[in-house]
Design a protein around this motif. Sequence first.
Motif, PDB file in Angstrom:
ATOM      1  N   ASP A  56       0.866  -6.534  -1.706  1.00 34.25           N
ATOM      2  CA  ASP A  56       1.525  -6.236   0.179  1.00 34.25           C
ATOM      3  C   ASP A  56       2.585  -5.135  -0.150  1.00 34.25           C
ATOM      4  O   ASP A  56       2.476  -4.582   1.130  1.00 34.25           O
ATOM      5  CB  ASP A  56       2.294  -8.276  -0.282  1.00 34.25           C
ATOM      6  CG  ASP A  56       0.897  -8.517   0.223  1.00 34.25           C
ATOM      7  OD1 ASP A  56      -0.396  -8.634   0.496  1.00 34.25           O
ATOM      8  OD2 ASP A  56       0.803  -9.473   0.147  1.00 34.25           O
ATOM      9  N   GLY A  57       3.156  -5.075  -1.112  1.00 32.77           N
ATOM     10  CA  GLY A  57       4.903  -4.514  -1.486  1.00 32.77           C
ATOM     11  C   GLY A  57       3.783  -2.904  -0.904  1.00 32.77           C
ATOM     12  O   GLY A  57       4.529  -1.845   0.169  1.00 32.77           O
ATOM     13  N   GLY A  58       2.569  -2.462  -1.248  1.00 39.98           N
ATOM     14  CA  GLY A  58       2.707  -0.598  -0.630  1.00 39.98           C
ATOM     15  C   GLY A  58       2.300  -0.540   0.356  1.00 39.98           C
ATOM     16  O   GLY A  58       3.108   0.645   0.964  1.00 39.98           O
ATOM     17  N   PRO A  59       1.819  -1.297   1.610  1.00 45.16           N
ATOM     18  CA  PRO A  59       1.927  -1.658   2.939  1.00 45.16           C
ATOM     19  C   PRO A  59       3.555  -0.815   3.125  1.00 45.16           C
ATOM     20  O   PRO A  59       3.702  -0.439   4.529  1.00 45.16           O
ATOM     21  CB  PRO A  59       0.264  -2.037   3.428  1.00 45.16           C
ATOM     22  CG  PRO A  59       0.240  -1.983   2.287  1.00 45.16           C
ATOM     23  CD  PRO A  59       0.720  -1.969   1.221  1.00 45.16           C
ATOM     24  N   VAL A  60       3.869  -2.005   3.082  1.00 48.30           N
ATOM     25  CA  VAL A  60       5.879  -2.028   3.880  1.00 48.30           C
ATOM     26  C   VAL A  60       6.588  -1.453   3.438  1.00 48.30           C
ATOM     27  O   VAL A  60       7.299  -0.522   4.423  1.00 48.30           O
ATOM     28  CB  VAL A  60       6.033  -3.760   2.931  1.00 48.30           C
ATOM     29  CG1 VAL A  60       8.024  -3.180   3.282  1.00 48.30           C
ATOM     30  CG2 VAL A  60       5.855  -3.754   3.220  1.00 48.30           C
ATOM     31  N   VAL A  61       5.985  -0.293   2.266  1.00 43.98           N
ATOM     32  CA  VAL A  61       6.793   0.859   2.086  1.00 43.98           C
ATOM     33  C   VAL A  61       6.181   2.258   2.650  1.00 43.98           C
ATOM     34  O   VAL A  61       6.875   2.842   2.548  1.00 43.98           O
ATOM     35  CB  VAL A  61       6.705   1.429   0.026  1.00 43.98           C
ATOM     36  CG1 VAL A  61       7.078   2.400   0.645  1.00 43.98           C
ATOM     37  CG2 VAL A  61       7.981   0.167  -0.490  1.00 43.98           C
TER      38      VAL A  61
END
Length: 257
Positions: A56-61
């Motif tokens: 999940d963290g990748g798309p947020v960044v």
Amino acid sequence: WAFGTAIAGVAKWLPFLVNAVSYLLCLSTLSAMRFADKSDDGTAAGAAPTGIRMLDGGPVVWRHPFLRTTTLIAGLVSMIAQMAILVMLVQTRAGGSPAWVVGLVLGAGGLGGVIGSAVAPGLLRLCTVGTVVRGALWVWTCCLLPFAFTADPRALTACWGGVGVVGAVFGVALTTVRMHIVPDEVLGRAYAAMATWNAGAAAAGPLAGGYLISWLGLGPTRIILSAAMCCTAVIGLHPSTIHSSDLSRPETVPAPC
């Protein structure tokens, strides 16, 4: 660094094995994490599978311009810093200097980090985050430029101490903004995505540096190292490195049903 150098004396492949085991241990620990709020059957209520949550963290960044650009820059700086350490190690060995010289230079970076952590809060009160980030990149460049022209341990110790100071200021500035931008519910996963990129870039630095030294020699590699840092500082001039407190947080990645 000291531990890695010590076990490298036992076997050259041992530091890589220990590092790989540590990453596998971290991965297994993260996979075993559970939410405190659980349903009657013992599973996390409304939570996505662990494998999906970890991504999940990748798309947020990626969706936030400031996070995307500064994460790219931080990874490039990590790669260049590791290349600089390799160049220093090779030229120290080629010059016949004792091993403690390397420890002295690297220790200066640690001392500089302590100093940078102390001055960073005051600096951030005086300047905007964008100014601090851009200024840090150019000061970093100035500190690494002497690596292309000298092998004097005294000069390298002073320069690497400066790298440590700027690195701490740069890290504090980015952490402050990231805490503001990233939603709390995905903060850990976003940090994990950024840390994975930085760790991968740092690992690629010695690999790339080793090939460059083998193919081109130490002198050209030192020049390439400085040129790469200059290019990274130029990337830092991109408008997306300017953060405004009015920027909205990126949307979180919805968990699948």
